[in-house]
Design a protein around this motif. Structure first.
Motif, PDB file in Angstrom:
ATOM      1  N   VAL A  55      29.407-120.253  22.469  1.00  0.00           N
ATOM      2  CA  VAL A  55      28.529-120.048  21.313  1.00  0.00           C
ATOM      3  C   VAL A  55      27.801-118.715  21.425  1.00  0.00           C
ATOM      4  CG1 VAL A  55      26.443-120.895  20.159  1.00  0.00           C
ATOM      5  CG2 VAL A  55      28.268-122.491  20.737  1.00  0.00           C
ATOM      6  N   LEU A  56      27.231-118.431  22.599  1.00  0.00           N
ATOM      7  CA  LEU A  56      26.508-117.172  22.782  1.00  0.00           C
ATOM      8  C   LEU A  56      27.446-115.965  22.669  1.00  0.00           C
ATOM      9  CD1 LEU A  56      24.069-118.109  25.691  1.00  0.00           C
ATOM     10  CD2 LEU A  56      23.543-117.840  23.248  1.00  0.00           C
ATOM     11  N   GLY A  57      28.636-116.069  23.250  1.00  0.00           N
ATOM     12  CA  GLY A  57      29.604-114.981  23.136  1.00  0.00           C
ATOM     13  C   GLY A  57      30.048-114.780  21.698  1.00  0.00           C
ATOM     14  N   GLY A  58      30.286-115.871  20.988  1.00  0.00           N
ATOM     15  CA  GLY A  58      30.677-115.771  19.585  1.00  0.00           C
ATOM     16  C   GLY A  58      29.593-115.153  18.728  1.00  0.00           C
ATOM     17  N   LEU A  59      28.345-115.586  18.953  1.00  0.00           N
ATOM     18  CA  LEU A  59      27.228-115.007  18.190  1.00  0.00           C
ATOM     19  C   LEU A  59      27.046-113.525  18.501  1.00  0.00           C
ATOM     20  CD1 LEU A  59      24.602-117.895  18.370  1.00  0.00           C
ATOM     21  CD2 LEU A  59      25.869-117.097  16.349  1.00  0.00           C
ATOM     22  N   SER A  92      30.254-124.244  29.384  1.00  0.00           N
ATOM     23  CA  SER A  92      31.342-123.555  28.684  1.00  0.00           C
ATOM     24  C   SER A  92      31.054-123.445  27.189  1.00  0.00           C
ATOM     25  CB  SER A  92      32.656-124.307  28.909  1.00  0.00           C
ATOM     26  OG  SER A  92      33.684-123.761  28.133  1.00  0.00           O
ATOM     27  N   ALA A  93      30.531-124.516  26.601  1.00  0.00           N
ATOM     28  CA  ALA A  93      30.225-124.508  25.173  1.00  0.00           C
ATOM     29  C   ALA A  93      29.109-123.513  24.860  1.00  0.00           C
ATOM     30  CB  ALA A  93      29.830-125.911  24.716  1.00  0.00           C
ATOM     31  N   VAL A  94      28.077-123.487  25.671  1.00  0.00           N
ATOM     32  CA  VAL A  94      26.960-122.567  25.446  1.00  0.00           C
ATOM     33  C   VAL A  94      27.432-121.118  25.592  1.00  0.00           C
ATOM     34  CG1 VAL A  94      24.749-121.781  26.400  1.00  0.00           C
ATOM     35  CG2 VAL A  94      25.158-124.222  26.047  1.00  0.00           C
ATOM     36  N   ILE A  95      28.257-120.850  26.596  1.00  0.00           N
ATOM     37  CA  ILE A  95      28.785-119.495  26.775  1.00  0.00           C
ATOM     38  C   ILE A  95      29.639-119.103  25.573  1.00  0.00           C
ATOM     39  CG2 ILE A  95      30.408-118.106  28.143  1.00  0.00           C
ATOM     40  CD1 ILE A  95      29.292-119.556  30.629  1.00  0.00           C
ATOM     41  N   TRP A 143      35.282-118.053  19.012  1.00  0.00           N
ATOM     42  CA  TRP A 143      34.468-118.510  20.136  1.00  0.00           C
ATOM     43  C   TRP A 143      33.329-119.399  19.661  1.00  0.00           C
ATOM     44  CZ3 TRP A 143      33.798-113.444  23.452  1.00  0.00           C
ATOM     45  CH2 TRP A 143      35.010-113.147  24.072  1.00  0.00           C
ATOM     46  N   LEU A 144      32.698-119.030  18.562  1.00  0.00           N
ATOM     47  CA  LEU A 144      31.602-119.837  18.024  1.00  0.00           C
ATOM     48  C   LEU A 144      32.095-121.229  17.632  1.00  0.00           C
ATOM     49  CD1 LEU A 144      28.615-119.915  17.153  1.00  0.00           C
ATOM     50  CD2 LEU A 144      29.356-119.058  14.929  1.00  0.00           C
TER      51      LEU A 144
END
Length: 178
Positions: free
Chosen positions: A137-141, A132-135, A108-109
């Motif tokens: 990145v945040l989900g991956g982190l 979508s990209a921010v979600i 995801w990141l």
């Protein structure tokens, strides 16, 4: 479509639905046991791969000694890794869940970062791409910072998804008529 082919396709859909329901329910209602079962399958696969690699070491005539030694060492590593899984299935299941959480978080990141890097190539509305990209990145982190909880959530989501897909396939099986 011939009648025989239709019957085979219908049966395949029904069988797939039934297997999806069983596995999805197993994952959803018995997450620890299902993770241990998958870890056990991985252990058995590692042992089998190690044994086949070990057998191939003795069958190769044209391979030099260094290559043969490398194959021997890797086969022993496979076998030992498989045995360690069977020695402590609970630890193997927890490790499996951790790996699921970490790999999903990394995916995801990376996906979010790639989406952010190609934003300048998108000519239409960029808002949804940025969101979508921010979600991602945040989900991956969040998965990388809490891989066990994230892995459990991903494992549970996988079970729910299989269960729902299985139910829809059974409905499709029942309602399919020529």
């Amino acid at each position: 479509m011939s009648d025989e082919f239709f019957v085979k396709v219908r049966r395949a859909i029904g069988f797939d639905g039934l297997i999806s329901i069983i596995i999805g329910a197993f994952i959803l209602f018995l997450p620890g046991r299902s993770a241990r079962a998958v870890a056990g399958m991985m252990g058995a696969a590692l042992i089998a791969a190690g044994l086949f690699k070990l057998l191939s070491v003795f069958k190769k005539d044209s391979v030099n000694g260094t290559t043969r030694l490398g194959h021997l060492i890797s086969s022993v590593i496979y076998i030992v890794a498989g045995l360690f899984i069977f020695i402590d299935m609970q630890a193997a299941a927890v490790s499996l869940i951790l790996v699921v959480g970490i790999l999903t978080g990394m995916a995801w990141l990376i996906e979010g970062i790639i989406q952010l890097t190609i934003l300048n190539q998108i000519s239409t509305n960029k808002f949804w791409s940025i969101l979508s990209a921010v979600i991602s990145v945040l989900g991956g982190l969040s998965l990388l910072f809490s891989p066990l909880l994230g892995g459990i959530l991903v494992w549970t989501f996988f079970g729910v998804t299989l269960l729902i897909i299985g139910i829809f396939k059974i409905i499709q099986y029942v309602t399919l008529k020529k």
